[in-house]
Design a protein around this motif. Structure first.
Motif, PDB file in Angstrom:
ATOM      1  N   GLU A 176      -7.465   5.805  -0.475  1.00  0.00           N
ATOM      2  CA  GLU A 176      -6.051   5.710   0.007  1.00  0.00           C
ATOM      3  C   GLU A 176      -5.236   4.929  -0.697  1.00  0.00           C
ATOM      4  O   GLU A 176      -5.734   3.803  -1.181  1.00  0.00           O
ATOM      5  CB  GLU A 176      -5.761   5.098   1.632  1.00  0.00           C
ATOM      6  N   TYR A 177      -4.230   5.160  -1.406  1.00  0.00           N
ATOM      7  CA  TYR A 177      -3.282   4.741  -2.176  1.00  0.00           C
ATOM      8  C   TYR A 177      -2.347   3.640  -1.300  1.00  0.00           C
ATOM      9  O   TYR A 177      -1.928   3.908  -0.037  1.00  0.00           O
ATOM     10  CB  TYR A 177      -1.932   5.776  -2.566  1.00  0.00           C
ATOM     11  N   HIS A 178      -2.041   2.626  -1.784  1.00  0.00           N
ATOM     12  CA  HIS A 178      -1.709   1.386  -1.077  1.00  0.00           C
ATOM     13  C   HIS A 178      -0.977   0.538  -1.971  1.00  0.00           C
ATOM     14  O   HIS A 178      -1.334   0.309  -3.119  1.00  0.00           O
ATOM     15  CB  HIS A 178      -2.463   0.683  -0.211  1.00  0.00           C
ATOM     16  N   GLN A 179      -0.042  -0.170  -1.419  1.00  0.00           N
ATOM     17  CA  GLN A 179       0.611  -1.272  -2.332  1.00  0.00           C
ATOM     18  C   GLN A 179       1.328  -2.168  -0.975  1.00  0.00           C
ATOM     19  O   GLN A 179       1.861  -1.540   0.076  1.00  0.00           O
ATOM     20  CB  GLN A 179       1.905  -0.704  -2.908  1.00  0.00           C
ATOM     21  N   PHE A 180       1.460  -3.655  -1.189  1.00  0.00           N
ATOM     22  CA  PHE A 180       1.994  -4.457  -0.364  1.00  0.00           C
ATOM     23  C   PHE A 180       3.226  -5.206  -1.201  1.00  0.00           C
ATOM     24  O   PHE A 180       3.065  -5.414  -2.091  1.00  0.00           O
ATOM     25  CB  PHE A 180       1.029  -5.655  -0.049  1.00  0.00           C
TER      26      PHE A 180
ATOM     27  N   TYR B  69       0.988  -0.191  -6.921  1.00  0.00           N
ATOM     28  CA  TYR B  69       0.555   1.028  -6.107  1.00  0.00           C
ATOM     29  C   TYR B  69      -0.798   1.877  -6.772  1.00  0.00           C
ATOM     30  O   TYR B  69      -0.599   2.360  -7.951  1.00  0.00           O
ATOM     31  CB  TYR B  69       1.675   2.030  -6.009  1.00  0.00           C
ATOM     32  N   GLY B  70      -1.608   1.990  -5.940  1.00  0.00           N
ATOM     33  CA  GLY B  70      -2.833   2.715  -6.724  1.00  0.00           C
ATOM     34  C   GLY B  70      -3.933   2.671  -5.508  1.00  0.00           C
ATOM     35  O   GLY B  70      -3.908   2.594  -4.365  1.00  0.00           O
ATOM     36  N   SER B  71      -4.930   3.466  -5.870  1.00  0.00           N
ATOM     37  CA  SER B  71      -6.181   3.625  -4.978  1.00  0.00           C
ATOM     38  C   SER B  71      -7.521   3.495  -6.095  1.00  0.00           C
ATOM     39  O   SER B  71      -7.551   3.146  -6.975  1.00  0.00           O
ATOM     40  CB  SER B  71      -6.158   5.033  -4.556  1.00  0.00           C
TER      41      SER B  71
ATOM     42  N   ASN C   2       3.048   0.319   1.667  1.00  0.00           N
ATOM     43  CA  ASN C   2       3.196   1.593   1.201  1.00  0.00           C
ATOM     44  C   ASN C   2       1.792   2.349   1.294  1.00  0.00           C
ATOM     45  O   ASN C   2       1.254   1.832   0.524  1.00  0.00           O
ATOM     46  CB  ASN C   2       4.022   1.530  -0.282  1.00  0.00           C
ATOM     47  N   ILE C   3       1.610   3.130   2.023  1.00  0.00           N
ATOM     48  CA  ILE C   3       0.278   3.831   2.372  1.00  0.00           C
ATOM     49  C   ILE C   3       0.444   5.204   1.960  1.00  0.00           C
ATOM     50  O   ILE C   3       1.057   6.069   2.987  1.00  0.00           O
ATOM     51  CB  ILE C   3      -0.319   3.376   3.722  1.00  0.00           C
ATOM     52  N   ASN C   4      -0.170   5.873   0.943  1.00  0.00           N
ATOM     53  CA  ASN C   4      -0.044   7.183   0.732  1.00  0.00           C
ATOM     54  C   ASN C   4       1.430   7.794   0.717  1.00  0.00           C
ATOM     55  O   ASN C   4       1.585   8.742   0.947  1.00  0.00           O
ATOM     56  CB  ASN C   4      -0.714   8.174   1.390  1.00  0.00           C
ATOM     57  N   GLY C   5       2.243   6.827   0.254  1.00  0.00           N
ATOM     58  CA  GLY C   5       3.755   7.050   0.088  1.00  0.00           C
ATOM     59  C   GLY C   5       4.553   6.827   1.327  1.00  0.00           C
ATOM     60  O   GLY C   5       5.841   7.095   1.440  1.00  0.00           O
ATOM     61  N   GLU C   6       3.894   6.391   2.342  1.00  0.00           N
ATOM     62  CA  GLU C   6       4.538   6.199   3.644  1.00  0.00           C
ATOM     63  C   GLU C   6       5.054   4.733   3.958  1.00  0.00           C
ATOM     64  O   GLU C   6       3.910   3.848   3.796  1.00  0.00           O
ATOM     65  CB  GLU C   6       4.007   6.815   4.931  1.00  0.00           C
ATOM     66  N   LYS C   7       5.805   4.022   4.395  1.00  0.00           N
ATOM     67  CA  LYS C   7       6.326   2.768   4.310  1.00  0.00           C
ATOM     68  C   LYS C   7       6.148   2.390   5.804  1.00  0.00           C
ATOM     69  O   LYS C   7       6.686   3.149   6.576  1.00  0.00           O
ATOM     70  CB  LYS C   7       7.511   2.461   3.720  1.00  0.00           C
ATOM     71  N   LYS C   8       5.301   1.424   6.048  1.00  0.00           N
ATOM     72  CA  LYS C   8       4.876   0.830   7.222  1.00  0.00           C
ATOM     73  C   LYS C   8       5.288  -0.783   7.475  1.00  0.00           C
ATOM     74  O   LYS C   8       4.587  -1.423   6.364  1.00  0.00           O
ATOM     75  CB  LYS C   8       3.411   1.076   7.682  1.00  0.00           C
TER      76      LYS C   8
END
Lengths: 118, 118
Positions: A91-95, A52-54, A71-77
């Motif tokens: 933008e902060y992001h994590q797969f 998780y990082g940008s 996980n995009i800016n703390g919101e999970k999609k």
């Protein structure tokens, strides 16, 4: 012209801290003479996740296989095959893989911005 | 962040002369704020083909489905799913569907270079 199939491209473990069970293939990169942007394939295996990082550059992603969460800016999609995703600079992001099978994505970046992963 | 599934993206016929049975979807483009490069999906349907031609910008392609041929500078090369293809600036190129099903590819270009197809 340069052509390579994903299965024939060298698969390397991502050695970034906080990245789990994830490999990377550089499909089309500066080594192949591309002038502007590079195409990579990430295999996020069962129970795997990216960090998780940008960063100041963008991602353009296409989900190929599997299921998971962005996980995009703390919101999970939730994400699924053939989702095309633009992640803007900073933008902060994590797969995160949430399935039994590999979550496979391609991810494009401006050339040279992630050479530390080569 | 912007996300769209290929099936939910508007599909337009390519109206270029010498292009047959081919549609285009702009998945990630300047309209979505991308700063550097644009991602499109082409469905080259049965008996379809793109025009044979060249231009000063590159393509980065990933074959998703189907089978066909890439005519590259007059040489024909078979292509299959998960082939990643770099077509350099000024190379002549054409995608030809040689199967019963749709040949689906994604094709990335530097931003703004093919706005005439929008």
């Amino acid at each position: 012209m340069y052509i390579i199939n994903i299965k024939d491209c060298e698969e390397k473990a991502v050695k970034s801290e906080r990245t789990l069970n994830t490999t990377l293939r550089w499909l089309l990169s500066s080594e192949h003479g591309v002038p502007n942007f590079e195409m990579r394939c990430f295999d996020i295996k069962k129970e795997g996740r990216t960090r998780y990082g940008s960063h100041p550059h963008e991602h353009e992603v296409l989900v190929l296989e599997g299921k998971g969460v962005l996980n995009i800016n703390g919101e999970k999609k939730k994400i699924k095959p053939y989702d095309a995703i633009y992640i803007a600079p900073d933008e902060y992001h994590q797969f995160i893989n949430e399935g039994e099978d590999t979550l496979r994505i391609i991810c494009l970046i401006p050339k040279g911005k992630e050479d530390h992963h080569k």
